[in-house]
Motif scaffolding. Structure first.
Motif, PDB file in Angstrom:
ATOM      1  N   SER A  92       0.839  -1.209   0.000  1.00  0.00           N
ATOM      2  CA  SER A  92       0.000   0.000   0.000  1.00  0.00           C
ATOM      3  C   SER A  92       0.870   1.255   0.000  1.00  0.00           C
ATOM      4  CB  SER A  92      -0.960   0.055   1.187  1.00  0.00           C
ATOM      5  OG  SER A  92      -0.291   0.416   2.387  1.00  0.00           O
ATOM      6  N   SER A 224      -0.603   4.635  -5.514  1.00  0.00           N
ATOM      7  CA  SER A 224      -1.295   3.464  -4.998  1.00  0.00           C
ATOM      8  C   SER A 224      -1.985   2.736  -6.143  1.00  0.00           C
ATOM      9  CB  SER A 224      -2.335   3.896  -3.954  1.00  0.00           C
ATOM     10  OG  SER A 224      -3.214   2.840  -3.636  1.00  0.00           O
ATOM     11  N   ARG A 235      -3.616  -4.256  -1.264  1.00  0.00           N
ATOM     12  CA  ARG A 235      -2.701  -3.421  -0.489  1.00  0.00           C
ATOM     13  C   ARG A 235      -1.332  -3.315  -1.150  1.00  0.00           C
ATOM     14  NH1 ARG A 235      -4.877  -0.541   0.486  1.00  0.00           N
ATOM     15  NH2 ARG A 235      -3.904   0.344   2.330  1.00  0.00           N
TER      16      ARG A 235
END
Length: 366
Positions: A92, A224, A235
């Motif tokens: 993440s 991300s 993640r």
């Protein structure tokens, strides 16, 4: 003198604010549109899903020892403007933030951020004993206070967090402002430029961290796979920066850090340009539609460059959130982000956006 275990606890880890994500479990007794977590309105990249499925029979073995395959794919995604050794990957974008703080912060150092903003900037920095310096965004438009940040810098300042587009306000830092700031920030400070919503920014003067990295500035572009690619559940995130900074931070990169499914999903997603374009088109059309509805209903909102809006709700934030749940819509109060009384609403697909507008009309009519 008798002491207990708490006598060796670090004082800067005493319970204070703790980051809490948006509610993840909608009520099960009715149809609910989850517009509280800024997730992808179309789901996940089909190529990412296919890549994960193809590797499931190998999850009994360790994943790649390093993130090099993903970094090489990221370099290709950036059209060769950056080399693979300029990327940092983590579980993440939040973990990349944590890695940067571990790499640069000693107890007593200072970190600057600007509320309203992503709460982990302050929460994570507290874990390492940093002094948190908040230079709030300027009202009423949530503009960056460049002069305030520059005045707050001292010999203990190590990291400055900037965000564009900003969560939760949806506002951005124009290129002229960023140019001015980067020209004046001291060379021994790391600027973390959080750009996880960059794909949705369409302002003519929007800028990412890329040109500043290419110029050799000490800046890190934080990204991300949770938003544009629909991989929030996997993640996985990354940053890009100068080779000097990336190679230094990589010294604390754990072996086998990234799960095999996450690596494959990310690589698959980066090769799914059709899905990215479809996602961006859906968000931009939805953003225009919802903004028009806000105007018609007289709801105060801030123009957004992200996949969400922040609004001044017609009811107190918790009462409004509860009322929206009754109407089948999950939204997010953002007092915890430093925006008291405000609510963040994610842009969904067409069905979700229509349901949102219908719910708002019903509430405003009462």
């Amino acid at each position: 003198m008798k002491k207990d275990i708490k006598s060796i606890f670090k004082p800067h880890l005493e319970p204070k604010e703790v980051y809490k994500g948006g509610k993840n479990t909608p009520p099960s007794n009715k149809k609910i549109y989850k517009l509280s977590s800024n997730e992808n309105p179309l789901g996940a990249s089909p190529k990412a899903i296919a890549a994960m499925k193809a590797i499931l029979d190998k999850i009994d073995v360790y994943p790649d020892q390093t993130d090099i395959r993903l970094r090489m794919t990221l370099a290709q995604d950036f059209d060769g403007q950056l080399s693979a050794d300029q990327f940092l990957c983590g579980n993440s974008g939040s973990e990349v933030i944590d890695m940067l703080l571990r790499a640069f912060i000693n107890e007593g150092d200072e970190v600057i951020f600007s509320n309203p903003c992503f709460l982990p900037y302050s929460v994570f920095s507290r874990w390492y004993g940093a002094k948190q310096v908040d230079v709030p965004l300027l009202h009423p438009n949530y503009d960056l206070d460049v002069e305030g940040i520059l005045k707050a810098i001292n010999e203990k300042t190590k990291i400055i967090f900037l965000t564009s587009p900003n969560n939760p306000t949806g506002t951005y830092i124009p290129k002229s402002v960023m140019d001015d700031f980067m020209a004046r920030v001291p060379k021994n400070i790391v600027v973390v430029f959080d750009e996880v919503y960059r794909h949705f920014a369409d302002a003519d003067d929007y800028v990412t961290a890329l040109p500043y990295v290419l110029e050799g500035h000490n800046v890190i572009g934080l990204n991300s796979f949770s938003k544009t690619y629909g991989l929030a559940g996997q993640r996985i995130g990354y940053g890009y920066t100068t080779p000097t900074i990336a190679n230094y931070v990589r010294l604390i990169h754990k072996p086998f850090l990234l799960p095999l499914t996450s690596i494959e999903a990310a690589i698959g997603a980066l090769n799914d340009n059709e899905f990215v374009q479809k996602t961006v088109k859906t968000v931009l059309e939805g953003r225009k539609y919802i903004a028009s509805a806000f105007d018609d209903l007289g709801i105060t909102y801030w123009p957004s460059q992200g996949n969400f809006f922040i609004i001044d709700p017609p009811l107190p934030e918790i009462a409004f959130t509860d009322k929206m749940i009754e109407e089948g819509i999950m939204v997010r109060p953002v007092s915890q982000f430093g925006a008291p009384g405000k609510v963040r609403i994610t842009i969904g697909n067409a069905d979700a956006n229509n349901a949102l507008v219908s719910a708002l009309r019903k509430i405003m009519a009462k």
